[in-house]
Enzyme design. Structure first.
Site, short mmCIF file in Angstrom:
data_model
loop_
_atom_site.label_atom_id
_atom_site.label_comp_id
_atom_site.label_asym_id
_atom_site.label_seq_id
_atom_site.Cartn_x
_atom_site.Cartn_y
_atom_site.Cartn_z
N HIS A 144 0.86 -1.19 0.00
CA HIS A 144 0.00 0.00 0.00
C HIS A 144 0.89 1.22 0.00
O HIS A 144 2.12 1.12 0.05
CB HIS A 144 -0.90 0.01 1.25
CG HIS A 144 -0.16 0.15 2.54
ND1 HIS A 144 0.31 -0.93 3.26
CD2 HIS A 144 0.23 1.24 3.24
CE1 HIS A 144 0.93 -0.50 4.35
NE2 HIS A 144 0.90 0.81 4.37
N HIS A 159 -5.47 -2.07 4.91
CA HIS A 159 -5.44 -0.90 4.03
C HIS A 159 -4.77 -1.25 2.71
O HIS A 159 -3.77 -1.95 2.66
CB HIS A 159 -4.80 0.33 4.66
CG HIS A 159 -3.47 0.11 5.34
ND1 HIS A 159 -2.88 -1.10 5.51
CD2 HIS A 159 -2.61 1.01 5.88
CE1 HIS A 159 -1.73 -0.95 6.13
NE2 HIS A 159 -1.53 0.31 6.36
N HIS A 187 4.70 7.60 2.24
CA HIS A 187 5.52 6.40 2.15
C HIS A 187 4.91 5.35 1.23
O HIS A 187 3.70 5.34 1.00
CB HIS A 187 5.80 5.79 3.53
CG HIS A 187 4.61 5.11 4.18
ND1 HIS A 187 3.83 5.73 5.13
CD2 HIS A 187 4.10 3.87 4.05
CE1 HIS A 187 2.89 4.90 5.54
NE2 HIS A 187 3.01 3.75 4.90
N HIS A 244 1.96 0.15 15.03
CA HIS A 244 0.89 1.13 14.83
C HIS A 244 -0.31 0.74 15.68
O HIS A 244 -0.65 -0.45 15.77
CB HIS A 244 0.41 1.12 13.38
CG HIS A 244 1.39 1.66 12.41
ND1 HIS A 244 1.95 2.90 12.51
CD2 HIS A 244 1.89 1.14 11.26
CE1 HIS A 244 2.75 3.12 11.48
NE2 HIS A 244 2.74 2.05 10.71
N TYR A 297 10.06 2.49 9.51
CA TYR A 297 10.08 3.46 8.43
C TYR A 297 11.50 3.91 8.15
O TYR A 297 12.26 4.15 9.09
CB TYR A 297 9.28 4.71 8.79
CG TYR A 297 7.79 4.52 8.75
CD1 TYR A 297 7.11 4.59 7.55
CD2 TYR A 297 7.08 4.29 9.91
CE1 TYR A 297 5.74 4.43 7.50
CE2 TYR A 297 5.70 4.13 9.88
CZ TYR A 297 5.04 4.20 8.68
OH TYR A 297 3.69 4.05 8.64
N GLU A 322 8.15 1.91 4.05
CA GLU A 322 7.85 1.15 5.25
C GLU A 322 8.04 -0.32 4.93
O GLU A 322 7.68 -0.78 3.84
CB GLU A 322 6.39 1.40 5.66
CG GLU A 322 5.92 0.51 6.81
CD GLU A 322 4.43 0.68 7.15
OE1 GLU A 322 3.62 0.80 6.21
OE2 GLU A 322 4.10 0.69 8.35
#
Lengths: 309, 119
Positions: A154, A201, A216, A248, A257, A267
């Site tokens: 993503h 996501h 990112h 997260h 990151y 990431e």
């Protein structure tokens, strides 16, 4: 869920300041597989476990950032229907001919309200993941070269007009909202995490005054152990690390990151949960944005909100 | 036993604060500052892409690498305005910090507290 319509992010074209340096980085440090170069000088990569010909395309430019992101759709009929749907919704689209990107079919290109260029396509040559489709082994040596992620997973984009963007993705492109962060007014979107599949996501946005920025690009790893290994490989290679390894709150993924040699943030992460369109979205309030982003530190690092390309 | 060759250091002075640090000739102005745990120049991507470590070199010689034209124009670069992450010192350096770490999320609607908008 049945994955149909828009299926997944399939390719991202990044701008880099020094193509040779970046090619070495993406190949040997991140551990992608180089799959081709075109007449325009672009360099193509895929993660070892991806089957389609390319997912990351590097273009030499005088500034860093993202040129475009492509989503693969189920088939050609879906592509034609989504083009019609976009136009009916009032989004101007254009066609990019097959072959403009190596081994990639015709693309439908449009600009979303955050200022980013998106594409839909139905065809990209299946080159396999290095194993046969009959009686394969679980992994190949390329899985251990560099960080060696499974796939381009993503990206997080920064730009304005999140509400209009969410409407476009949910009403026309079949995405569902998985998580969101609200601004101090308790209504406006500071950030949103949307999915066109069962992933937590497939795309994310943070509200930002300047359009078209890249926060990112994210690559999937198999385990928390591999996130720690990625951190070691970054430090061995003196890669500029932003933050991590950490977790997260949003999506529950474990992560680190860092920046590529041109300053594009990337990431490498693992974990998170699976989403379904009937799940109600998770909401984070502004006062809890720290643990939402970095669950252990419980506060943002300054770079996370400030540094984009 | 062969020891590594001695490093060449130069003195970097931030003109606004008078902060001084020793930077190796083989590291960038930004890396030298970070290695000593010093502050003064904002630290972003460290790759010439994001522009937050923009400085003006007022005195001194340096080598440099390609940096994003989105943040440093050719004219600026010719005038010594550069990104500290792309510049290595060849002599003592005096510089002014131009870049800022801005919390660049959207401003909240007017009625709300402006805490998330730009400082």
């Amino acid at each position: 869920m049945a994955t149909t319509g828009v299926m997944r992010p399939g390719h991202i074209q990044l701008r880099v300041l020094d193509l040779d340096e970046s090619t070495t980085f993406y190949k040997d440090v991140l551990g992608l597989v180089e799959t081709g170069r075109d007449a325009a000088g672009r360099v193509y990569f895929k993660a070892w476990d991806e089957r389609d010909h390319n997912s990351v395309v590097l273009r030499q430019a005088d500034r860093a950032g993202v040129d475009l992101i492509g989503f693969k759709v189920k088939d050609k009929a879906t592509l034609e229907q989504l083009d019609k749907d976009l136009q009916a919704y009032g989004v101007a689209t254009e066609r990019v001919p097959a072959g403009e990107l190596l081994e990639t079919g015709e693309r439908v290109r449009f600009t979303i309200p955050t200022g980013h260029v998106l594409e839909l396509y139905a065809d990209k040559t299946d080159v396999g993941n290095g194993q046969p489709y009959t009686n394969p082994d679980p992994w190949i040596p390329a899985a251990e070269h560099g960080i060696g992620p499974h796939r381009f997973d993503h990206c997080l984009l920064y730009g304005p007009n999140l509400e209009q963007t969410l409407e476009l993705f949910t009403q026309v492109l079949g995405f569902h909202l998985v998580e969101r962060v609200l601004m101090e007014d308790g209504k406006s979107l500071l950030a949103m995490f949307i999915s066109c599949s069962h992933k937590a996501h497939d795309l994310a946005f943070v509200c930002h005054p300047e359009p078209g920025k890249l926060h990112h690009v994210s690559f999937l790893l198999g385990s928390w152990e591999q996130v720690l290994r990625a951190a070691d490989i970054m430090s061995m290679n003196r890669v500029s690390i932003d933050i991590g390894p950490t977790r997260h709150g949003i999506t529950r993924g474990t992560t680190i990151y860092a920046f590529d040699p041109s300053g594009n943030r990337f990431e490498t992460f693992s974990g998170g949960y699976e989403s379904y369109p009937d799940h109600q979205p998770i909401t984070w309030t502004f006062d809890e944005v720290g643990p939402a982003i970095f669950y252990h530190d419980r506060k943002l690092n300054e770079r996370f909100l400030s540094v984009v390309t | 036993m062969n020891l590594p060759a001695p490093k060449v250091f130069h003195q970097v002075t931030l003109v606004e604060t008078g902060e001084v640090y020793r930077c190796r000739e083989d590291e960038t102005l930004l890396a030298g500052m970070e290695r000593l745990g010093k502050r003064g120049i904002p630290v972003g991507c460290r790759g010439g892409g994001c522009g937050v470590c923009k400085v003006q070199v007022e005195a001194g010689e340096y080598s440099k690498r390609v940096m994003s034209r989105a943040y440093v124009s050719a004219e600026e670069e010719a005038a010594g305005i550069v990104l500290a992450c792309r510049v290595k010192p060849l002599s003592d350096i005096r510089l002014a910090v131009l870049g800022k770490m801005k919390k660049n999320v959207c401003a909240t609607p007017p009625a709300a507290d402006a805490g998330a908008s730009q400082p």
